[in-house]
Design a protein around this motif. Sequence first.
Motif, mmCIF file in Angstrom:
data_model
loop_
_atom_site.group_PDB
_atom_site.id
_atom_site.type_symbol
_atom_site.label_atom_id
_atom_site.label_comp_id
_atom_site.label_asym_id
_atom_site.label_seq_id
_atom_site.Cartn_x
_atom_site.Cartn_y
_atom_site.Cartn_z
ATOM 1 N N GLN A 244 47.610 40.690 26.304
ATOM 2 C CA GLN A 244 48.806 39.982 25.876
ATOM 3 C C GLN A 244 49.933 40.071 26.908
ATOM 4 O O GLN A 244 50.797 39.189 26.978
ATOM 5 C CB GLN A 244 49.287 40.519 24.525
ATOM 6 N N ARG A 245 49.934 41.111 27.724
ATOM 7 C CA ARG A 245 50.967 41.277 28.752
ATOM 8 C C ARG A 245 50.704 40.425 29.991
ATOM 9 O O ARG A 245 51.473 40.462 30.945
ATOM 10 C CB ARG A 245 51.072 42.756 29.139
ATOM 11 N N GLY A 246 49.608 39.696 29.984
ATOM 12 C CA GLY A 246 49.291 38.851 31.125
ATOM 13 C C GLY A 246 48.624 39.577 32.264
ATOM 14 O O GLY A 246 48.538 39.058 33.386
ATOM 15 N N GLU A 247 48.130 40.792 31.987
ATOM 16 C CA GLU A 247 47.425 41.557 33.014
ATOM 17 C C GLU A 247 45.960 41.129 33.044
ATOM 18 O O GLU A 247 45.330 40.967 32.002
ATOM 19 C CB GLU A 247 47.525 43.053 32.729
ATOM 20 N N ALA A 248 45.431 40.951 34.249
ATOM 21 C CA ALA A 248 44.073 40.450 34.401
ATOM 22 C C ALA A 248 43.051 41.579 34.338
ATOM 23 O O ALA A 248 43.290 42.693 34.825
ATOM 24 C CB ALA A 248 43.944 39.707 35.723
ATOM 25 N N LEU A 249 41.898 41.272 33.759
ATOM 26 C CA LEU A 249 40.719 42.122 33.825
ATOM 27 C C LEU A 249 39.719 41.426 34.727
ATOM 28 O O LEU A 249 39.430 40.239 34.548
ATOM 29 C CB LEU A 249 40.108 42.325 32.437
ATOM 30 N N ALA A 250 39.213 42.146 35.700
ATOM 31 C CA ALA A 250 38.264 41.571 36.653
ATOM 32 C C ALA A 250 36.989 42.395 36.659
ATOM 33 O O ALA A 250 36.975 43.564 36.252
ATOM 34 C CB ALA A 250 38.873 41.508 38.050
ATOM 35 N N LEU A 251 35.917 41.787 37.129
ATOM 36 C CA LEU A 251 34.618 42.446 37.119
ATOM 37 C C LEU A 251 33.874 42.171 38.425
ATOM 38 O O LEU A 251 33.771 41.023 38.870
ATOM 39 C CB LEU A 251 33.787 41.935 35.930
ATOM 40 N N VAL A 252 33.369 43.248 39.002
ATOM 41 C CA VAL A 252 32.424 43.148 40.113
ATOM 42 C C VAL A 252 31.077 43.600 39.565
ATOM 43 O O VAL A 252 30.905 44.781 39.236
ATOM 44 C CB VAL A 252 32.848 44.035 41.312
ATOM 45 N N TRP A 253 30.136 42.677 39.427
ATOM 46 C CA TRP A 253 28.853 43.057 38.828
ATOM 47 C C TRP A 253 27.698 42.302 39.463
ATOM 48 O O TRP A 253 27.565 41.091 39.306
ATOM 49 C CB TRP A 253 28.857 42.805 37.323
ATOM 50 N N GLN A 254 26.898 43.065 40.167
ATOM 51 C CA GLN A 254 25.655 42.546 40.740
ATOM 52 C C GLN A 254 24.534 43.534 40.467
ATOM 53 O O GLN A 254 23.648 43.745 41.300
ATOM 54 C CB GLN A 254 25.821 42.316 42.252
ATOM 55 N N GLY A 255 24.608 44.144 39.316
ATOM 56 C CA GLY A 255 23.614 45.133 38.947
ATOM 57 C C GLY A 255 24.112 46.545 39.171
ATOM 58 O O GLY A 255 25.147 46.775 39.817
ATOM 59 N N PRO A 256 23.395 47.557 38.649
ATOM 60 C CA PRO A 256 23.863 48.940 38.679
ATOM 61 C C PRO A 256 23.932 49.574 40.061
ATOM 62 O O PRO A 256 24.574 50.603 40.234
ATOM 63 C CB PRO A 256 22.836 49.663 37.790
ATOM 64 N N THR A 257 23.305 48.965 41.058
ATOM 65 C CA THR A 257 23.287 49.596 42.385
ATOM 66 C C THR A 257 24.070 48.806 43.427
ATOM 67 O O THR A 257 24.149 49.226 44.581
ATOM 68 C CB THR A 257 21.829 49.751 42.880
ATOM 69 N N ASN A 258 24.657 47.683 43.061
ATOM 70 C CA ASN A 258 25.317 46.846 44.065
ATOM 71 C C ASN A 258 26.601 46.236 43.510
ATOM 72 O O ASN A 258 26.880 45.062 43.740
ATOM 73 C CB ASN A 258 24.357 45.739 44.532
ATOM 74 N N SER A 259 27.369 47.027 42.777
ATOM 75 C CA SER A 259 28.598 46.523 42.157
ATOM 76 C C SER A 259 29.787 47.362 42.607
ATOM 77 O O SER A 259 30.511 47.952 41.805
ATOM 78 C CB SER A 259 28.466 46.528 40.632
ATOM 79 N N ARG A 260 29.966 47.412 43.913
ATOM 80 C CA ARG A 260 31.001 48.240 44.521
ATOM 81 C C ARG A 260 32.312 47.464 44.601
ATOM 82 O O ARG A 260 32.337 46.300 45.009
ATOM 83 C CB ARG A 260 30.568 48.675 45.910
ATOM 84 N N VAL A 261 33.408 48.121 44.219
ATOM 85 C CA VAL A 261 34.741 47.543 44.326
ATOM 86 C C VAL A 261 35.336 47.971 45.664
ATOM 87 O O VAL A 261 35.548 49.161 45.909
ATOM 88 C CB VAL A 261 35.641 48.016 43.167
ATOM 89 N N ASP A 262 35.608 46.990 46.534
ATOM 90 C CA ASP A 262 36.191 47.295 47.833
ATOM 91 C C ASP A 262 37.451 46.463 48.039
ATOM 92 O O ASP A 262 37.871 45.705 47.163
ATOM 93 C CB ASP A 262 35.188 47.066 48.950
#
Length: 543
Positions: free
Chosen positions: A461-479
């Motif tokens: 509701q505050r306008g804050e974004a939720l983002a997702l990096v997902w390419q499976g359990p071994t390749n979902s690194r946030v950089d």
Amino acid sequence: MSHGEQSPNLVIEGDNLQVMVSLQSQYSDTVDVVYIDPPYNRGGNDFRYSDARYKDPDADASDAVYITNEDGGRHTKWLNYMAPRLVTIQRLMADHGVVFVSINDIELGRLLMLMDEVFDESNRIGVIAWKGSADNNRSRIAMEHEYIVCYAKSIKKVANQWTTPNDEVRDALLEQYDAICLETDIYDERKKRWAQLVKANKEAVGRLGNYTELDPINGPYQSARRVHNPKPGGYRYGVCEDGVVSASDPRAYAMPLNGYRFKPETMERHIQEGRIVFPKNRGQIVQMKDFLVDYRGSLRSVIELDARAGAYRLKSLFGKDFDGFRNAKPVELIEMLVGAAGGKDALVLDCFAGSGTTGEAVLQLNKRDGGSRKFLLIEEGNGEDLYARTLVVPRLRRAIEVDALPGGFTFLATGKQLDRKAILGLERDKIAALICQTDRSGVRTGIRAITGKQWVIGANQRGEALALVWQGPTNSRVDVDAINAAIAEAREIGLTAKLQIYGTTCTISETSAFTFKQIPDEILLNLNLEDPEEDDVVSFYGT
């Protein structure tokens, strides 16, 4: 499946205890009004009990059986069934929250004792008697009513006086009447314009649409049969336009069967004050004027409302031959309760949703007063008949279309059980849905799901974004590159720079611009499994 884009209203199919436990991460201490219509334990096909589910709400309910009148433990089983559900309901309620429970005389005593234990006797608001039928069968006592038990989570946090949406409608109507009076002082013109106003707003004014008549001095009124004495022994005298007269006076109107309820001097005062309606035919009984200015929509301890109205409503939506749910509560009954105990932005829970009456009542109230109330409906169904999808969803869709009700709803169904391994095995869209359902920044208001984007999956509701990096359990690194791209995408769609980004690992430290949420740990934490073991499971809801 949704009806209405990204609606915060939810219809959830599944065991209500299992569902409510899973909802605690987002809805603890947030529900304003609860209405439930649990099994009455009549000894027929209204109450199924599972010993396995008593110990574990996630257990297979294949041992569930209908409880009969011959079962010596039927009351204990009913209490075992109700107790954990009431405890969970209490946890979901806001401090100022109120719960209404429909019940009949079979379990009323035990329900009150259980409610006293869960909510504390000091938080009991009252017991409403609902007279919904007429019983002409020969018996010792003709049962024509049932009960609605009302408790607060903390009665000190509940307003001392409740008003209803009809009080606001009354004020709006009186404002319009005052405007008519300023524009013309001709009585017949006022009367004509008032009748046109009420007729044009028939749906919006509801029961106040009965105030169609106009008194030259006191304004709008409805005629009411309140001069009758309800039982033999009333006052016997004559009534005419000039006042109280002898019963044998030729000017007198017909006398009620049981006489008048008022003493002669009281009736004389009502006549002089212009509160009596005199019919054209003296063979008829006089009536009283109920003035709109005197109307108060407070919730009464005795409600008279035809119980058949619930079934009639379903027939009006599905056709006269519909016979799929015989004990539906009237929409008007739930409107009274929710309208009195909750504000225009109330969050309403019904975890025994049945035919979906509570959902329609919320939408009808919102249409009437422009409110933004939201509902959470939970329904498991009855054996193989899954009411949530076969009745609740079609009913709400038809009501929305037929009555042009505002808002919509989203349908969710309990799916597979999740542990750490199962979460990591989900596809991206399922992970995104799970995050939007569990992220704690969506408490009370929920997370608005966003689809079709590379990074952003939702917003609070505050306008804050939720983002997702997902390419499976071994390749979902946030950089750095993923964070910058997600922030840019959030800005493009009008969200704030503050970002919550989910992934399995993160290569940089958090800053004021983003917060990292690790999968699956953050999800399990939000589902109240802070130290998850391999065997821990929770419910996952898929659209």
